[in-house]
Every structure is written in C-alpha cells, then in structure tokens.
Design a protein around this motif. Structure first.
Motif, PDB file in Angstrom:
ATOM      1  N   THR A 319       0.853  -1.179   0.000  1.00  8.57           N
ATOM      2  CA  THR A 319       0.000   0.000   0.000  1.00  8.57           C
ATOM      3  C   THR A 319       0.892   1.233   0.000  1.00  8.57           C
ATOM      4  O   THR A 319       1.732   1.393   0.896  1.00  8.57           O
ATOM      5  CB  THR A 319      -0.930   0.027   1.223  1.00  8.57           C
ATOM      6  N   LEU A 320       0.731   2.088  -0.992  1.00 13.57           N
ATOM      7  CA  LEU A 320       1.545   3.296  -1.108  1.00 13.57           C
ATOM      8  C   LEU A 320       1.175   4.287  -0.024  1.00 13.57           C
ATOM      9  O   LEU A 320      -0.005   4.504   0.272  1.00 13.57           O
ATOM     10  CB  LEU A 320       1.331   3.916  -2.494  1.00 13.57           C
ATOM     11  N   GLY A 321       2.208   4.900   0.572  1.00  8.67           N
ATOM     12  CA  GLY A 321       1.986   5.898   1.611  1.00  8.67           C
ATOM     13  C   GLY A 321       1.674   7.269   1.033  1.00  8.67           C
ATOM     14  O   GLY A 321       1.298   7.421  -0.142  1.00  8.67           O
ATOM     15  N   ASP A 322       1.866   8.311   1.848  1.00  6.22           N
ATOM     16  CA  ASP A 322       1.553   9.686   1.465  1.00  6.22           C
ATOM     17  C   ASP A 322       2.444  10.131   0.306  1.00  6.22           C
ATOM     18  O   ASP A 322       3.671   9.990   0.353  1.00  6.22           O
ATOM     19  CB  ASP A 322       1.766  10.597   2.674  1.00  6.22           C
ATOM     20  N   THR A 323       1.838  10.672  -0.753  1.00  5.10           N
ATOM     21  CA  THR A 323       2.600  11.083  -1.939  1.00  5.10           C
ATOM     22  C   THR A 323       2.661  12.605  -2.099  1.00  5.10           C
ATOM     23  O   THR A 323       3.149  13.096  -3.114  1.00  5.10           O
ATOM     24  CB  THR A 323       1.973  10.484  -3.206  1.00  5.10           C
ATOM     25  N   ALA A 324       2.198  13.350  -1.097  1.00  2.00           N
ATOM     26  CA  ALA A 324       2.062  14.809  -1.246  1.00  2.00           C
ATOM     27  C   ALA A 324       3.370  15.498  -1.608  1.00  2.00           C
ATOM     28  O   ALA A 324       3.380  16.443  -2.401  1.00  2.00           O
ATOM     29  CB  ALA A 324       1.478  15.399   0.039  1.00  2.00           C
ATOM     30  N   ASP A 325       4.472  15.054  -1.018  1.00  2.00           N
ATOM     31  CA  ASP A 325       5.743  15.762  -1.215  1.00  2.00           C
ATOM     32  C   ASP A 325       6.723  15.008  -2.120  1.00  2.00           C
ATOM     33  O   ASP A 325       7.888  15.409  -2.237  1.00  2.00           O
ATOM     34  CB  ASP A 325       6.416  16.001   0.147  1.00  2.00           C
ATOM     35  N   ILE A 326       6.257  13.934  -2.766  1.00  2.00           N
ATOM     36  CA  ILE A 326       7.186  13.106  -3.535  1.00  2.00           C
ATOM     37  C   ILE A 326       7.764  13.850  -4.736  1.00  2.00           C
ATOM     38  O   ILE A 326       8.972  13.787  -4.996  1.00  2.00           O
ATOM     39  CB  ILE A 326       6.502  11.799  -3.976  1.00  2.00           C
ATOM     40  N   ALA A 327       6.934  14.575  -5.485  1.00  2.00           N
ATOM     41  CA  ALA A 327       7.429  15.245  -6.695  1.00  2.00           C
ATOM     42  C   ALA A 327       8.532  16.238  -6.351  1.00  2.00           C
ATOM     43  O   ALA A 327       9.584  16.270  -7.012  1.00  2.00           O
ATOM     44  CB  ALA A 327       6.282  15.952  -7.413  1.00  2.00           C
TER      45      ALA A 327
END
Length: 474
Positions: A319-327
């Motif tokens: 399950t993928l976690g939080d992606t808000a700051d990945i980019a």
C-alpha cells in the motif's frame, strides 16, 4: 650679649675691642620661579601626544611594493597601497596596436588591509629598532574574466572568442551527449598580469610589455561537459520509483530527460535542475502501479519439509503511503544525480501452503503409490524389472525427466524400444515410464524400469517434480 643670629662681630673680635651688635634687616624672600611649569606643560602634552601617536603609526621608512607607509596608520597605509595598485599602468604592444591598462581596469586587488596591519605589527613607530625596515612585496590578484574583458574591448582585432562545451539530450541514442569546447585566441592576459605584478613589486608607476596572441581555453571545458553527461545518464539508467531494490515503477529515459534541465553554473561546470510539476503526473499514477493484494505461496516439499517445487510464488501486499511531497523531493534528489526514488510503502506478508509428496514402489505387490500429505493420492499396478534386470531397492529422488525417448537403441544393448513416453528417472537408467508394448501389469516384465500405462505414467510425470523422494522396497 648675643645678636639675633647668635654670632659675634668678626672685625671687633680680631682687634680685641668690644663688639657692637645690631639687628640687620631681614632679606626679602625669593619668589618661586614658575616659568618652568608654564613652559613644561605644553611640552609634556606634546610628548604625550607623540607617545599616543606612536602607538598607532607604522615606523618611519616602512614600505610595501615601493609604497611608503612609514608614519601612517594601518588604515591610511592600506588605502595608499590600494591606490598605488589601481594607478599602476601597463602599456601593451600587440599585433593589433598599443593600449594602456591600469590595475583598476584589470580588476587587480591586494589584501592591503592585512598587509598594513602586518606592517604595523612588525614595525610599530614606538619601537625605534624597527624603523626603516626592508620593503615587503605582496601578490597581486587579478580577476581573469575582468582582465580578459578589458583586453578584448581595447584590442578586439586580436580576439576570436572560444566556444563553451555544451550538453543536450539526443533522442536517437536516448542519452545526454557532449558537444566539445572550441578554443579561441586572444592577448596573453597572464603576461599582462605578470607585468603588472613586476611593476608593482618594483614601485614603478608604469611598465611596457610586448604581448602575444595565444590560445584561450573555453570557460566551460569538454571535460566538465563529459562529467555532467555521465551524471545525467546515470540518472536515466536508474530513473524510477523503487520499493526496496525493485524498480517497481520505471521511468523511461525520454520522460526522465524531459524533467531535467542542464546549464552552465558560472564556475566552469554545469548545474542540473528538475521540474517538480513535470514529475507530478507520474506520482499521481503510482497508486495503480504500487498497490496490490498479498498472494499466498504454494510449495511442494519432501518428507523433511524441504521445498522441491514452488507451485505458486508468494507475493507481499503493498500500500503506497503519502505522496504529497514526492514530486518536490524527487526533483531535489535528481539535481544531486540520484534517479532511484524510494517510495513510502506498507507491506503485507503472505502465507505459504506446503504439500508433501513422495512415491513408494512395492516390488512384492507390484504397486506404485503416490503419497500426498501423508495420505494415498494414487495407487498404480506396475511391472518392475525381471530376472537379472530386477529393479534396485533403496531411497532415491526423481531426477531427469523427458516426455519421450528411445530406449536401448545404442551399441551395447540387445534391445531397442522407440518413443517411450513420459519418462521420469530416479536411479541412473531406472525410471517410471508409459508402456505400449504389453499390458501384463502386476508381473515383472522390464529391463529395470517401472512400466505403467501411458495415462498413469503421464499423471505421475506431471505430479512428481524433480527432487521427489522415491522409496523402492520388497
């Protein structure tokens, strides 16, 4: 009678006559001479002032590169040194004509403040033994870009500008490539700098040199571009989103290259930047590539529990976690040359189901039994080896398997059987196989193999994996 001074008249005493005494008038008191005080006060103040001045002034005779700084404060000395350097002139004779440039125009500097402080520290006025020291020289620092620019502006005919190396993405090779730098030509700025240094060292206000046209290296070299290309292509080689060591969501080279920009950094190298906004669509698609349910494993084991075959490979759930700051984080990471982004993932473990399988051959009953998890799975009536070719007893394992084979059809054998199907060897040249040349099962008939019907041999062939235990006994 004694006078007020308790003395006798000397003349009377000498003549033996009686002395006559009288009071003499008292002498007037002398006035104290205060002229020395009035004169001394200004002289003392001057001495104090001189002492104070000696505590901040440089000793007489001190000089730096011909600049007399004796009797100056460190600050005034620094200004004098800098002014002299600014005004020192170099006349340059070249194939394109003659020009004169000053230290100021060339961007020349010295650490005048540090030198003046050192001069005062080593040669203070208050220490007479340090007066009239030997002069000191200092290194002149010339900004190469300023010097080159002013020489170019004053002697344009002597210059051909160099071409910097560059870096670009090549779609054909799907890689970043280098365009090599091209040298230019121009006035030898190093010779001009050396002449300025020599004149300053000698305390000369001006000097003349004959300068030659020399090759000029490009500020951005081919080597710098090659280093940037290696870094960029390293990014393309590894670009993607990773779970552990697995590149779970690869990014193709053209897409990764479109995220990147590369430009000269102003210091002879290249700066890499990445656009987080261009990365964001790939981040938005990650959940579909990463998230998955766990898949339980299914394996075949022997009687000791050792795996002999994996029927279904186990797979953890993700399950993928939080992606808000990945980019934004990935963009920063790419500028550092790292293309592998580690994703925040929660994993769910899988379970493993084991199935125990083994084969028993009873030569007395002429039976082959397939055992699964301790229970009889199949029982076949077979024909084992007869006479001198009796099947060997012992514990073996299934080894080589082939769907069809000729048997005995080589020199040294007195028999030949073509196209024997579903062969599973367990002891050298002894194995299970299908039989089409007789139907007398239950009676030893073979040259050592276990004869079975063709459907039974096919079932055993598919059920018994390499490594399956085989026990042969009476």
């Amino acid at each position: 009678m004694t006078d007020g001074a308790n003395g006798t008249d000397a003349n009377t005493a000498a003549h033996g006559t009686a002395a006559t005494y009288a009071w003499a008038p008292a002498e007037p008191k002398k006035r104290k001479n205060r002229s020395g005080l009035w004169i001394g006060l200004p002289a003392g103040a001057t001495a104090v002032a001189l002492i104070a001045a000696s505590l901040v002034l440089i000793a007489p005779g001190a000089s730096v590169a011909g600049v007399q700084i004796g009797g100056l404060t460190a600050g005034a000395a620094a200004q004098a040194i800098s002014t002299r350097l600014d005004q020192t002139a170099v006349t340059v004779q070249s194939p394109d004509g003659e020009i004169t440039v000053t230290g100021a125009e060339l961007g020349a500097t010295v650490d005048a403040a540090a030198l003046a402080d050192q001069a005062f520290s080593e040669n203070p006025m208050w220490n007479p033994s340090s007066w009239f020291p030997e002069g000191a020289d200092i290194a002149v620092d010339v900004d190469p870009s300023v010097a080159a620019s002013v020489l170019h502006d004053k002697l344009p005919g002597s210059y051909q500008a160099p071409v910097d190396a560059s870096v670009a993405y090549d779609e054909g090779s799907q890689a970043f490539v280098t365009t090599a730098a091209q040298p230019g030509v121009g006035i030898d700025a190093a010779a001009v700098t050396s002449a300025l240094q020599a004149a300053f060292d000698e305390g000369s206000a001006a000097t003349t040199i004959e300068a030659q046209v020399v090759p000029i290296a490009a500020p951005v070299s081919t080597e710098a571009a090659d280093a940037a290309v290696a870094k960029l292509n390293g990014i393309l080689d590894t670009a993607g989103f990773y779970v552990g060591d697995e590149r779970t969501a690869p990014v193709d080279r053209a897409t990764a290259a479109s995220w990147l920009s590369v430009a000269p950094d102003g210091d002879g190298g290249f700066a890499i930047s990445a656009d987080a906004a261009k990365i964001q669509p790939a981040v938005d698609a990650l959940a579909g590539e990463i998230n998955r349910d766990a898949v339980n494993a299914s394996v075949i084991v022997d009687s000791a529990g050792e795996t002999i075959h994996e029927q279904v490979a186990g797979q953890t759930g993700r399950t993928l976690g939080d992606t808000a700051d990945i980019a934004a984080a990935y963009a920063t990471q790419l500028t550092e040359g790292n293309g592998a982004y580690a994703l925040p993932v929660t994993e769910t473990p899988f379970e493993t189901t084991t199935t125990e399988r083994r084969i028993e051959v009873n030569l007395t009953t002429q039976k082959t039994i397939l055992w699964q998890n301790g229970e009889v799975y199949r029982t076949y009536t077979i024909s084992s080896g007869a006479g001198d070719h009796a099947t060997h007893t012992g514990n073996f394992r299934i080894g080589w398997k082939t769907q069809m084979q000729d048997m005995g059809c080589v020199p040294g054998y007195d028999w030949c059987t073509r196209d024997v199907p579903w062969v599973a060897y367990f002891n050298g040249d002894e194995g299970f196989h299908g039989t089409y040349w007789h139907n007398n099962f239950g009676t030893p008939m073979s040259h050592g193999c276990i004869n079975m019907t063709i459907p039974q041999a096919k079932e055993l062939y598919e059920w018994a994996y390499r490594g399956t235990e085989v026990s042969v006994h009476y």
